[in-house]
Write a protein that holds these residues in place. Structure first.
Motif, PDB file in Angstrom:
ATOM      1  N   ARG A   2      50.482  53.284  38.388  1.00 59.27           N
ATOM      2  CA  ARG A   2      49.953  53.251  39.754  1.00 59.27           C
ATOM      3  C   ARG A   2      49.472  51.849  40.104  1.00 59.27           C
ATOM      4  O   ARG A   2      48.942  51.132  39.254  1.00 59.27           O
ATOM      5  CB  ARG A   2      48.798  54.250  39.895  1.00 59.27           C
ATOM      6  CG  ARG A   2      48.161  54.288  41.268  1.00 59.27           C
ATOM      7  CD  ARG A   2      47.208  55.444  41.401  1.00 59.27           C
ATOM      8  NE  ARG A   2      46.497  55.388  42.681  1.00 59.27           N
ATOM      9  CZ  ARG A   2      45.597  56.280  43.078  1.00 59.27           C
ATOM     10  NH1 ARG A   2      45.321  57.324  42.307  1.00 59.27           N
ATOM     11  NH2 ARG A   2      44.991  56.157  44.250  1.00 59.27           N
ATOM     12  N   ALA A   3      49.651  51.477  41.366  1.00 58.50           N
ATOM     13  CA  ALA A   3      49.145  50.203  41.886  1.00 58.50           C
ATOM     14  C   ALA A   3      47.943  50.487  42.771  1.00 58.50           C
ATOM     15  O   ALA A   3      48.038  51.265  43.722  1.00 58.50           O
ATOM     16  CB  ALA A   3      50.225  49.479  42.678  1.00 58.50           C
ATOM     17  N   PHE A   4      46.811  49.884  42.454  1.00 57.73           N
ATOM     18  CA  PHE A   4      45.593  50.035  43.237  1.00 57.73           C
ATOM     19  C   PHE A   4      45.382  48.800  44.115  1.00 57.73           C
ATOM     20  O   PHE A   4      45.658  47.669  43.698  1.00 57.73           O
ATOM     21  CB  PHE A   4      44.375  50.189  42.326  1.00 57.73           C
ATOM     22  CG  PHE A   4      44.242  51.533  41.681  1.00 57.73           C
ATOM     23  CD1 PHE A   4      43.601  52.574  42.330  1.00 57.73           C
ATOM     24  CD2 PHE A   4      44.754  51.760  40.413  1.00 57.73           C
ATOM     25  CE1 PHE A   4      43.474  53.817  41.736  1.00 57.73           C
ATOM     26  CE2 PHE A   4      44.639  52.996  39.799  1.00 57.73           C
ATOM     27  CZ  PHE A   4      43.994  54.033  40.467  1.00 57.73           C
ATOM     28  N   THR A   5      44.875  49.019  45.318  1.00 57.51           N
ATOM     29  CA  THR A   5      44.490  47.915  46.196  1.00 57.51           C
ATOM     30  C   THR A   5      42.969  47.892  46.296  1.00 57.51           C
ATOM     31  O   THR A   5      42.335  48.925  46.537  1.00 57.51           O
ATOM     32  CB  THR A   5      45.101  48.077  47.595  1.00 57.51           C
ATOM     33  OG1 THR A   5      44.728  49.356  48.142  1.00 57.51           O
ATOM     34  CG2 THR A   5      46.614  47.975  47.536  1.00 57.51           C
ATOM     35  N   LEU A   6      42.394  46.715  46.081  1.00 60.32           N
ATOM     36  CA  LEU A   6      40.950  46.553  46.122  1.00 60.32           C
ATOM     37  C   LEU A   6      40.583  45.371  46.999  1.00 60.32           C
ATOM     38  O   LEU A   6      41.363  44.423  47.140  1.00 60.32           O
ATOM     39  CB  LEU A   6      40.377  46.304  44.716  1.00 60.32           C
ATOM     40  CG  LEU A   6      40.411  47.413  43.675  1.00 60.32           C
ATOM     41  CD1 LEU A   6      41.780  47.541  43.042  1.00 60.32           C
ATOM     42  CD2 LEU A   6      39.367  47.124  42.589  1.00 60.32           C
ATOM     43  N   SER A   7      39.375  45.412  47.544  1.00 64.24           N
ATOM     44  CA  SER A   7      38.815  44.265  48.240  1.00 64.24           C
ATOM     45  C   SER A   7      37.436  43.997  47.657  1.00 64.24           C
ATOM     46  O   SER A   7      36.618  44.914  47.549  1.00 64.24           O
ATOM     47  CB  SER A   7      38.706  44.545  49.750  1.00 64.24           C
ATOM     48  OG  SER A   7      38.051  43.471  50.403  1.00 64.24           O
ATOM     49  N   ALA A   8      37.190  42.743  47.256  1.00 65.15           N
ATOM     50  CA  ALA A   8      35.919  42.398  46.631  1.00 65.15           C
ATOM     51  C   ALA A   8      35.628  40.922  46.839  1.00 65.15           C
ATOM     52  O   ALA A   8      36.537  40.092  46.844  1.00 65.15           O
ATOM     53  CB  ALA A   8      35.946  42.716  45.134  1.00 65.15           C
ATOM     54  N   SER A   9      34.368  40.588  46.997  1.00 62.03           N
ATOM     55  CA  SER A   9      33.948  39.195  47.132  1.00 62.03           C
ATOM     56  C   SER A   9      34.127  38.460  45.814  1.00 62.03           C
ATOM     57  O   SER A   9      34.328  39.072  44.758  1.00 62.03           O
ATOM     58  CB  SER A   9      32.476  39.134  47.552  1.00 62.03           C
ATOM     59  OG  SER A   9      31.654  39.634  46.506  1.00 62.03           O
ATOM     60  N   ASP A  10      34.053  37.137  45.864  1.00 58.40           N
ATOM     61  CA  ASP A  10      34.133  36.358  44.626  1.00 58.40           C
ATOM     62  C   ASP A  10      33.019  36.751  43.672  1.00 58.40           C
ATOM     63  O   ASP A  10      33.208  36.780  42.449  1.00 58.40           O
ATOM     64  CB  ASP A  10      34.104  34.857  44.933  1.00 58.40           C
ATOM     65  CG  ASP A  10      32.849  34.434  45.682  1.00 58.40           C
ATOM     66  OD1 ASP A  10      32.141  35.305  46.227  1.00 58.40           O
ATOM     67  OD2 ASP A  10      32.579  33.216  45.740  1.00 58.40           O
ATOM     68  N   TYR A  11      31.859  37.064  44.212  1.00 58.45           N
ATOM     69  CA  TYR A  11      30.719  37.531  43.410  1.00 58.45           C
ATOM     70  C   TYR A  11      31.063  38.823  42.675  1.00 58.45           C
ATOM     71  O   TYR A  11      30.950  38.909  41.447  1.00 58.45           O
ATOM     72  CB  TYR A  11      29.531  37.723  44.349  1.00 58.45           C
ATOM     73  CG  TYR A  11      28.422  38.620  43.883  1.00 58.45           C
ATOM     74  CD1 TYR A  11      27.770  38.404  42.678  1.00 58.45           C
ATOM     75  CD2 TYR A  11      27.993  39.687  44.685  1.00 58.45           C
ATOM     76  CE1 TYR A  11      26.727  39.235  42.269  1.00 58.45           C
ATOM     77  CE2 TYR A  11      26.956  40.513  44.292  1.00 58.45           C
ATOM     78  CZ  TYR A  11      26.323  40.287  43.087  1.00 58.45           C
ATOM     79  OH  TYR A  11      25.295  41.102  42.696  1.00 58.45           O
ATOM     80  N   ALA A  12      31.530  39.828  43.407  1.00 58.46           N
ATOM     81  CA  ALA A  12      31.871  41.112  42.789  1.00 58.46           C
ATOM     82  C   ALA A  12      33.051  40.978  41.837  1.00 58.46           C
ATOM     83  O   ALA A  12      33.081  41.612  40.776  1.00 58.46           O
ATOM     84  CB  ALA A  12      32.163  42.154  43.867  1.00 58.46           C
ATOM     85  N   GLN A  13      34.026  40.147  42.206  1.00 59.15           N
ATOM     86  CA  GLN A  13      35.169  39.949  41.313  1.00 59.15           C
ATOM     87  C   GLN A  13      34.730  39.377  39.975  1.00 59.15           C
ATOM     88  O   GLN A  13      35.228  39.768  38.914  1.00 59.15           O
ATOM     89  CB  GLN A  13      36.193  39.024  41.973  1.00 59.15           C
ATOM     90  CG  GLN A  13      36.942  39.638  43.144  1.00 59.15           C
ATOM     91  CD  GLN A  13      37.949  38.676  43.727  1.00 59.15           C
ATOM     92  OE1 GLN A  13      38.664  38.004  42.999  1.00 59.15           O
ATOM     93  NE2 GLN A  13      38.017  38.595  45.051  1.00 59.15           N
ATOM     94  N   THR A  14      33.786  38.430  40.019  1.00 63.50           N
ATOM     95  CA  THR A  14      33.352  37.748  38.797  1.00 63.50           C
ATOM     96  C   THR A  14      32.505  38.642  37.907  1.00 63.50           C
ATOM     97  O   THR A  14      32.718  38.701  36.687  1.00 63.50           O
ATOM     98  CB  THR A  14      32.577  36.473  39.151  1.00 63.50           C
ATOM     99  OG1 THR A  14      33.403  35.612  39.937  1.00 63.50           O
ATOM    100  CG2 THR A  14      32.128  35.737  37.893  1.00 63.50           C
ATOM    101  N   VAL A  15      31.524  39.346  38.501  1.00 65.16           N
ATOM    102  CA  VAL A  15      30.548  40.049  37.669  1.00 65.16           C
ATOM    103  C   VAL A  15      30.964  41.465  37.299  1.00 65.16           C
ATOM    104  O   VAL A  15      30.443  42.016  36.313  1.00 65.16           O
ATOM    105  CB  VAL A  15      29.155  40.073  38.340  1.00 65.16           C
ATOM    106  CG1 VAL A  15      28.677  38.665  38.633  1.00 65.16           C
ATOM    107  CG2 VAL A  15      29.156  40.923  39.601  1.00 65.16           C
ATOM    108  N   VAL A  16      31.884  42.080  38.046  1.00 66.01           N
ATOM    109  CA  VAL A  16      32.236  43.455  37.691  1.00 66.01           C
ATOM    110  C   VAL A  16      33.736  43.726  37.684  1.00 66.01           C
ATOM    111  O   VAL A  16      34.238  44.375  36.766  1.00 66.01           O
ATOM    112  CB  VAL A  16      31.515  44.467  38.611  1.00 66.01           C
ATOM    113  CG1 VAL A  16      31.992  44.374  40.053  1.00 66.01           C
ATOM    114  CG2 VAL A  16      31.692  45.891  38.089  1.00 66.01           C
TER     115      VAL A  16
END
Length: 313
Positions: free
Chosen positions: A97-111
């Protein structure tokens, strides 16, 4: 298949046309040729007795009838996808499965990044397309085109469920050899030093902490403005500048960069990071599993028996 004279296969084409307002773009969206999409539009016009798309200047616009159809058509297709085409179970070990996500640089880095590193070992058949948050991502969530939207809780999209991932507070960050911060950072020094400020997007929206710092009624001396938190520490090293950012992000950077972390010398309320998905995807086990992985990565994993209690609107 026809339903009261309407070929139901045309609903997908109609949704694409109403969304894109362009025959070529709609055709590309649903992987049809332009001639096939033009044919679909003509059939839809015949059925509804309306042009649906009309030419104004150099672009096409929706007729009033088309505007009235946009939300019901999208809702009908989302219902079909969430109740019929979505797999009722999710096995991470075998899922493709391919998931699409949207996240800030902050959220991408820490979680997100550490969570996906972990997920790679558990579910090797998954792939991920990650975009930046903002109005376009919020529209994608509302249209069912985005699986998971990560944001601070106060910026969550209304009427769609969310789960809390973690809480965070703010800290002051400086170059570890900054001679002016060796004894800590009090309020007077905070406003006396030069700052690296973070502003987002073309509109140059200030970072969340700006709203609280302004309440001190004393302006910061901004020397450098950057478009993301992940860039800010680079502009501290070798200088007397400081910046304000989330503790989790600062501690991540401190593990590899020569920076020091200090308490903020005044109160800034904590923030809560949440993950959202479309309300029609409430029963999507794949989305729920992925959100649970993020929570566990963030260090706030619930007991499995209580997992359903985390999902709220």
């Amino acid at each position: 298949m026809r339903f009261q004279g309407l070929d139901l296969n045309l609903l997908v084409a109609l949704d694409a046309l109403l969304t894109e307002q362009n025959v070529s773009a709609a055709a590309e969206n649903v992987h049809l040729s332009q001639s096939a999409m033009s044919s679909a539009l003509n059939r839809l016009r015949d059925y509804f007795g309306d042009d649906l798309l009309s030419i104004q200047g150099r672009r096409m616009v929706l007729t009033p009838r088309a505007e009235s159809l946009a939300d019901p058509v999208r809702t009908a297709l989302l219902h079909i996808r969430s109740t019929i085409t979505t797999q009722p179970t999710f096995d991470p070990a075998t899922a493709k499965r391919a998931f699409t996500l949207s996240a800030s640089d902050y959220a991408q880095t820490v979680v997100v990044a550490p969570a996906l590193a972990r997920v790679r070992e558990i579910a090797p058949g998954l792939s991920f397309d990650i975009t930046a948050p903002g109005p376009a991502a919020q529209r994608a969530l509302e249209q069912g085109e985005l699986d998971i939207y990560l944001s601070l809780e106060q910026f969550a999209v209304a009427d769609h469920p969310h789960a809390a991932l973690f809480e965070d507070d703010y800290v002051v960050v400086a170059w570890k050899d900054n001679p002016l911060t060796q004894g800590g950072v009090d309020a007077a020094l905070y406003f006396d030093l030069g700052h690296v400020s973070v502003q987002f997007g073309p509109a140059r929206l200030p970072a969340f902490d700006e709203w609280f710092i302004k309440s001190a009624r004393q302006p910061r001396k901004v020397e450098v403005t950057v478009p993301s938190f992940v860039m800010a520490p680079q502009f501290l090293i070798g200088t007397s500048r400081i910046t304000t950012m989330h503790r989790r992000l600062a501690e991540t950077f401190a593990a590899t960069l020569p920076i020091a972390v200090f308490p903020v010398p005044f109160e800034i309320p904590k923030v809560r990071q949440v993950a959202q998905w479309h309300r029609f995807n409430e029963r999507d086990e794949g989305i729920r599993w992925l959100v649970a992985q993020m929570r566990e990565t963030a260090g706030e994993a619930p007991h499995k028996s209580n997992l359903s209690n985390l999902f709220t609107v």
